[in-house]
Design a protein around this motif. Structure first.
Motif, PDB file in Angstrom:
ATOM      1  N   GLY A   1     -41.868  13.358  67.801  1.00  0.00           N
ATOM      2  CA  GLY A   1     -40.772  13.665  68.715  1.00  0.00           C
ATOM      3  C   GLY A   1     -40.178  15.037  68.406  1.00  0.00           C
ATOM      4  O   GLY A   1     -39.926  15.846  69.304  1.00  0.00           O
ATOM      5  N   ALA A   2     -40.006  15.302  67.119  1.00  0.00           N
ATOM      6  CA  ALA A   2     -39.429  16.584  66.713  1.00  0.00           C
ATOM      7  C   ALA A   2     -40.339  17.738  67.130  1.00  0.00           C
ATOM      8  O   ALA A   2     -39.870  18.778  67.583  1.00  0.00           O
ATOM      9  N   LYS A   3     -41.654  17.491  66.995  1.00  0.00           N
ATOM     10  CA  LYS A   3     -42.615  18.543  67.376  1.00  0.00           C
ATOM     11  C   LYS A   3     -42.496  18.887  68.857  1.00  0.00           C
ATOM     12  O   LYS A   3     -42.586  20.028  69.252  1.00  0.00           O
ATOM     13  N   HIS A   4     -42.290  17.848  69.680  1.00  0.00           N
ATOM     14  CA  HIS A   4     -42.214  18.079  71.117  1.00  0.00           C
ATOM     15  C   HIS A   4     -40.891  18.720  71.506  1.00  0.00           C
ATOM     16  O   HIS A   4     -40.833  19.553  72.400  1.00  0.00           O
ATOM     17  N   LEU A   5     -39.831  18.330  70.817  1.00  0.00           N
ATOM     18  CA  LEU A   5     -38.514  18.879  71.154  1.00  0.00           C
ATOM     19  C   LEU A   5     -38.417  20.345  70.725  1.00  0.00           C
ATOM     20  O   LEU A   5     -37.846  21.168  71.430  1.00  0.00           O
ATOM     21  N   LEU A   6     -38.943  20.641  69.533  1.00  0.00           N
ATOM     22  CA  LEU A   6     -38.860  21.996  69.012  1.00  0.00           C
ATOM     23  C   LEU A   6     -40.266  22.493  68.667  1.00  0.00           C
ATOM     24  O   LEU A   6     -40.667  22.517  67.508  1.00  0.00           O
ATOM     25  N   PRO A   7     -41.028  22.862  69.671  1.00  0.00           N
ATOM     26  CA  PRO A   7     -42.436  23.200  69.447  1.00  0.00           C
ATOM     27  C   PRO A   7     -42.614  24.471  68.602  1.00  0.00           C
ATOM     28  O   PRO A   7     -43.695  24.690  68.054  1.00  0.00           O
ATOM     29  N   ASN A   8     -41.573  25.267  68.510  1.00  0.00           N
ATOM     30  CA  ASN A   8     -41.721  26.527  67.776  1.00  0.00           C
ATOM     31  C   ASN A   8     -41.357  26.427  66.304  1.00  0.00           C
ATOM     32  O   ASN A   8     -41.213  27.430  65.619  1.00  0.00           O
ATOM     33  N   ALA A   9     -41.156  25.197  65.837  1.00  0.00           N
ATOM     34  CA  ALA A   9     -40.781  25.048  64.438  1.00  0.00           C
ATOM     35  C   ALA A   9     -41.796  24.159  63.719  1.00  0.00           C
ATOM     36  O   ALA A   9     -41.539  22.987  63.478  1.00  0.00           O
ATOM     37  N   PRO A  10     -42.961  24.707  63.396  1.00  0.00           N
ATOM     38  CA  PRO A  10     -43.956  23.882  62.694  1.00  0.00           C
ATOM     39  C   PRO A  10     -43.431  23.495  61.313  1.00  0.00           C
ATOM     40  O   PRO A  10     -42.741  24.279  60.666  1.00  0.00           O
ATOM     41  N   GLY A  11     -43.768  22.287  60.909  1.00  0.00           N
ATOM     42  CA  GLY A  11     -43.297  21.838  59.594  1.00  0.00           C
ATOM     43  C   GLY A  11     -41.945  21.178  59.659  1.00  0.00           C
ATOM     44  O   GLY A  11     -41.452  20.653  58.660  1.00  0.00           O
ATOM     45  N   LEU A  12     -41.355  21.193  60.861  1.00  0.00           N
ATOM     46  CA  LEU A  12     -40.035  20.583  60.996  1.00  0.00           C
ATOM     47  C   LEU A  12     -40.088  19.087  60.692  1.00  0.00           C
ATOM     48  O   LEU A  12     -39.146  18.516  60.129  1.00  0.00           O
ATOM     49  N   ASN A  13     -41.253  18.460  61.036  1.00  0.00           N
ATOM     50  CA  ASN A  13     -41.361  17.017  60.789  1.00  0.00           C
ATOM     51  C   ASN A  13     -41.194  16.696  59.301  1.00  0.00           C
ATOM     52  O   ASN A  13     -40.645  15.669  58.942  1.00  0.00           O
ATOM     53  N   PHE A  14     -41.670  17.612  58.447  1.00  0.00           N
ATOM     54  CA  PHE A  14     -41.534  17.362  57.005  1.00  0.00           C
ATOM     55  C   PHE A  14     -40.074  17.449  56.562  1.00  0.00           C
ATOM     56  O   PHE A  14     -39.624  16.696  55.709  1.00  0.00           O
ATOM     57  N   VAL A  15     -39.348  18.385  57.179  1.00  0.00           N
ATOM     58  CA  VAL A  15     -37.916  18.479  56.887  1.00  0.00           C
ATOM     59  C   VAL A  15     -37.235  17.171  57.297  1.00  0.00           C
ATOM     60  O   VAL A  15     -36.432  16.604  56.556  1.00  0.00           O
ATOM     61  N   LEU A  16     -37.624  16.696  58.469  1.00  0.00           N
ATOM     62  CA  LEU A  16     -37.046  15.442  58.966  1.00  0.00           C
ATOM     63  C   LEU A  16     -37.376  14.281  58.039  1.00  0.00           C
ATOM     64  O   LEU A  16     -36.527  13.457  57.724  1.00  0.00           O
ATOM     65  N   TYR A  17     -38.642  14.220  57.595  1.00  0.00           N
ATOM     66  CA  TYR A  17     -39.063  13.157  56.673  1.00  0.00           C
ATOM     67  C   TYR A  17     -38.140  13.141  55.456  1.00  0.00           C
ATOM     68  O   TYR A  17     -37.682  12.096  55.012  1.00  0.00           O
ATOM     69  N   ALA A  18     -37.908  14.358  54.936  1.00  0.00           N
ATOM     70  CA  ALA A  18     -37.101  14.467  53.721  1.00  0.00           C
ATOM     71  C   ALA A  18     -35.697  13.931  53.969  1.00  0.00           C
ATOM     72  O   ALA A  18     -35.154  13.167  53.163  1.00  0.00           O
ATOM     73  N   VAL A  19     -35.126  14.333  55.119  1.00  0.00           N
ATOM     74  CA  VAL A  19     -33.764  13.886  55.427  1.00  0.00           C
ATOM     75  C   VAL A  19     -33.731  12.370  55.573  1.00  0.00           C
ATOM     76  O   VAL A  19     -32.867  11.685  55.012  1.00  0.00           O
ATOM     77  N   VAL A  20     -34.725  11.831  56.280  1.00  0.00           N
ATOM     78  CA  VAL A  20     -34.764  10.380  56.495  1.00  0.00           C
ATOM     79  C   VAL A  20     -34.946   9.665  55.162  1.00  0.00           C
ATOM     80  O   VAL A  20     -34.304   8.645  54.893  1.00  0.00           O
ATOM     81  N   LEU A  21     -35.802  10.226  54.301  1.00  0.00           N
ATOM     82  CA  LEU A  21     -36.051   9.599  52.999  1.00  0.00           C
ATOM     83  C   LEU A  21     -34.766   9.544  52.168  1.00  0.00           C
ATOM     84  O   LEU A  21     -34.418   8.519  51.590  1.00  0.00           O
ATOM     85  N   ILE A  22     -34.053  10.669  52.171  1.00  0.00           N
ATOM     86  CA  ILE A  22     -32.804  10.713  51.398  1.00  0.00           C
ATOM     87  C   ILE A  22     -31.807   9.695  51.939  1.00  0.00           C
ATOM     88  O   ILE A  22     -31.189   8.944  51.185  1.00  0.00           O
ATOM     89  N   CYS A  23     -31.693   9.646  53.266  1.00  0.00           N
ATOM     90  CA  CYS A  23     -30.765   8.694  53.877  1.00  0.00           C
ATOM     91  C   CYS A  23     -31.183   7.264  53.547  1.00  0.00           C
ATOM     92  O   CYS A  23     -30.342   6.413  53.234  1.00  0.00           O
ATOM     93  N   ALA A  24     -32.498   7.003  53.601  1.00  0.00           N
ATOM     94  CA  ALA A  24     -32.982   5.647  53.333  1.00  0.00           C
ATOM     95  C   ALA A  24     -32.670   5.255  51.897  1.00  0.00           C
ATOM     96  O   ALA A  24     -32.221   4.147  51.621  1.00  0.00           O
ATOM     97  N   LEU A  25     -32.896   6.197  50.979  1.00  0.00           N
ATOM     98  CA  LEU A  25     -32.657   5.884  49.571  1.00  0.00           C
ATOM     99  C   LEU A  25     -31.177   5.631  49.322  1.00  0.00           C
ATOM    100  O   LEU A  25     -30.793   4.781  48.529  1.00  0.00           O
ATOM    101  N   ARG A  26     -30.336   6.397  50.046  1.00  0.00           N
ATOM    102  CA  ARG A  26     -28.899   6.266  49.833  1.00  0.00           C
ATOM    103  C   ARG A  26     -28.327   5.033  50.510  1.00  0.00           C
ATOM    104  O   ARG A  26     -27.550   4.291  49.933  1.00  0.00           O
TER     105      ARG A  26
END
Lengths: 326, 246
Positions: free
Chosen positions: A276-301
């Motif tokens: 979804g992030a790739k489609h919303l912001l096609p000019n930001a490759p690697g954004l999905n990994f940033v999102l993963y990190a944020v989600v992981l931190i939130c999940a752990l917390r």
């Protein structure tokens, strides 16, 4: 687990609905994306056995994934062995690698972050070895010959691939459920919760942990073989890369470690989010990994038991009261 | 049933246990007393296989088990519990007990039904489906006992099962232990709660600074000058006696 909450059933139903929905979406992109996610879900289920049930957090499940993929590829490419035998060999090689890493690490009593570091080191050493030796194709990797057909475990039709993967995923989940409700599963959870108490209760904790690594290795090897049969090409940076190791642990942690549905839900959820992030912001490759990190931190917390744990709270309050009164 | 001979253990320069000898007869309840840091728990860890003794031997049912791994010892029928209770937090009470029952019952259905029986016998029938983490201290102590019993062990080494309990809970546990003993189990227990030791143990050993200083019936031990001094300091026994006579 005897008393599944409404939330958990809804969550599982949503995943199943999505997976069935993919058949009717008639979008090759969507199906291809889901096929990818399912392969990753299998390595996530592999991690879930050791990391989820056993509390043995590996940071190098790529070692198992890559070993499975390479074992099959080397046999098929160098020795002309059938894809089916390669398939079985990949699973066995993964199990053997898991048992080997486990036997070494647990022999010396490694736990927690030390175990994580050793597994990471194993994956890295294997990656370097695979990119150095000639029989593993060195830096250029190994390529299977394109020859669609059941005998070669290659399918031109994406729908067939997808269906086959669904069967495999269902089988791995069924095995996970079997393990969870077996003596072995109870022992593994006991080891996770308290190893000393487990030893006092007559559990050979070393053996249980090595067995868990072997089973996890078999699942991991399976995931690697699936990847190989899907892409017909592997190289060391991908199949032994830390990307796989991270995907292996992030899905179960977000979905719910030590649950049957967690790895699948977490992996699907994450991949959908990344896509979804790739489609919303096609000019930001690697954004999905940033999102993963944020989600992981939130999940752990906020979600120590992942999505499954969160869903468990929905509609469970009534049940709890009933058993409390009993 | 249990014969411990000349057990010694040092940690670096510290002699935790020196030359400890004790016997536990089948069907008895034996106490192991001593002030804090006397080496009681170290004794337990050596007997149960958690640490290897430097010297000495442990025989259980006539078999030498010195230095055997804990899970092997447990399979032979001797089990220890922990001073700091260690429930498996992610499991329900019944599943916790089942982990013990799995030792001799490989099938889940059987193990769970053994667990239910043991739980009910220990008065935990109403909390079998609750998560173990929700139990009170008293509940956890019972769970520790139930888990140990479910393994089918005949000799139970209890490490301060009464610590942290209120008097009414203590008398409940005392009743339970007596009941379990009457069903054919043997106990060796570390205990500070004298009320419990006095009413349960037929004999007791007193450990001080790693050495066995006395053993006998608890009622005699509390009058033994060396025991009194171990707890209250040098000269305390005579002072107590003087106070008593005055």
């Amino acid at each position: 687990m005897k008393s599944q909450s409404i939330g958990q059933i809804a969550l599982a139903a949503a995943a199943v609905a999505y997976l069935i929905g993919v058949y009717f979406a008639s979008s090759p992109v969507w199906m291809g994306f889901t096929i990818n996610a399912l392969v990753i879900a299998v390595i996530a289920m592999s991690w879930n056995i050791t990391g989820g049930f056993g509390g043995l957090s590996s940071f190098g499940h790529a070692a198992l994934f890559g070993t499975g993929a390479y074992a099959s590829a080397v046999l098929q490419v160098n020795y002309g062995v059938s894809a089916w035998i390669g398939f079985a060999a990949g699973i066995l090689a993964g199990a053997a690698m898991g048992a080997f890493i486990g036997a070494l690490a647990f022999r010396y009593g490694l736990r927690g972050s030390y175990f994580a570091l050793v597994t990471l080191a194993f994956a890295e050493v294997l990656r370097i070895c695979a990119s150095s030796f000639a029989f593993t194709g060195g830096g250029s990797g190994l390529q299977l010959k394109l020859a669609p057909g059941l005998a070669n475990l290659q399918f031109a039709d994406r729908t067939v691939v997808y269906t086959a993967l669904l069967v495999v995923v269902a089988a791995v989940m069924a095995l996970t459920a079997l393990i969870k409700y077996s003596r072995f599963g109870a022992y593994l959870i006991a080891v996770r919760e308290n190893e000393d108490a487990a030893r006092a209760l007559g559990i050979d904790t070393y053996r249980i942990k090595v067995q868990a690594m072997a089973i996890s290795g078999a699942f991991g090897g399976l995931a690697g073989v699936l990847y190989l049969q899907l892409w017909l090409f592997i190289d060391s940076t991908v199949v032994y890369g830390s990307g796989i190791s991270i995907e292996a642990l992030i899905g179960p942690i977000i979905g719910g470690a030590g649950t049957v549905w967690g790895p699948l839900l977490g992996t699907l959820g994450l991949h959908l989010l990344g896509e979804g992030a790739k489609h919303l912001l096609p000019n930001a490759p690697g954004l999905n990994f940033v999102l993963y990190a944020v989600v992981l931190i939130c999940a752990l917390r906020f979600l120590p038991q992942g999505l499954v744990g969160l869903a468990g709270k929905i509609g469970a309050s009534k049940k709890k009261k009933e058993s409390g009164d009993a | 049933m249990l014969e411990v001979r000349n057990l010694s253990k040092s940690f670096g320069g510290l002699k935790a246990v020196t030359d400890a000898t004790l016997d536990v007869a089948e069907g008895s309840i034996v106490g192991l007393l001593g002030p804090n840091g006397a080496g009681k728990t170290t004794c337990f860890t050596m007997i149960a296989g958690f640490t290897k003794p430097d010297e000495g031997s442990v025989r259980f049912k006539g078999q030498d088990i010195t230095g055997l791994a804990p899970h092997r010892i447990c399979a032979l029928g001797m089990i220890r519990t922990f001073q700091i209770v260690q429930p498996f937090a992610g499991l329900t009470v019944q599943e916790n007990i089942a982990v013990g029952a799995y030792l001799h019952h490989h099938n889940r259905h059987e193990a769970m039904s053994v667990a239910r029986d043991v739980g009910k016998r220990l008065g935990m029938g109403g909390m079998l489906d609750r998560p173990a983490s929700s139990l009170t201290i008293a509940g956890r102590k019972r769970l520790e006992l139930a888990r140990a019993l479910a393994t089918g062990a005949k000799l139970l080494l209890l490490d301060e099962v009464m610590a942290g309990l209120i008097p009414s809970e203590i008398s409940e546990i005392v009743g339970i232990i007596r009941q379990i003993r009457d069903e054919g189990h043997t106990f060796l227990m570390i205990e500070h709660v004298m009320q419990a030791v006095m009413s349960l143990a037929e004999t007791a050993y007193v450990l001080n600074q790693g050495k066995m200083i006395a053993h006998g019936p608890p009622r005699e031990l509390v009058r033994d000058p060396s025991v009194v001094e171990a707890y209250l300091g040098h000269g305390a026994a005579t002072r107590l006696q003087e106070a008593h006579h005055a």
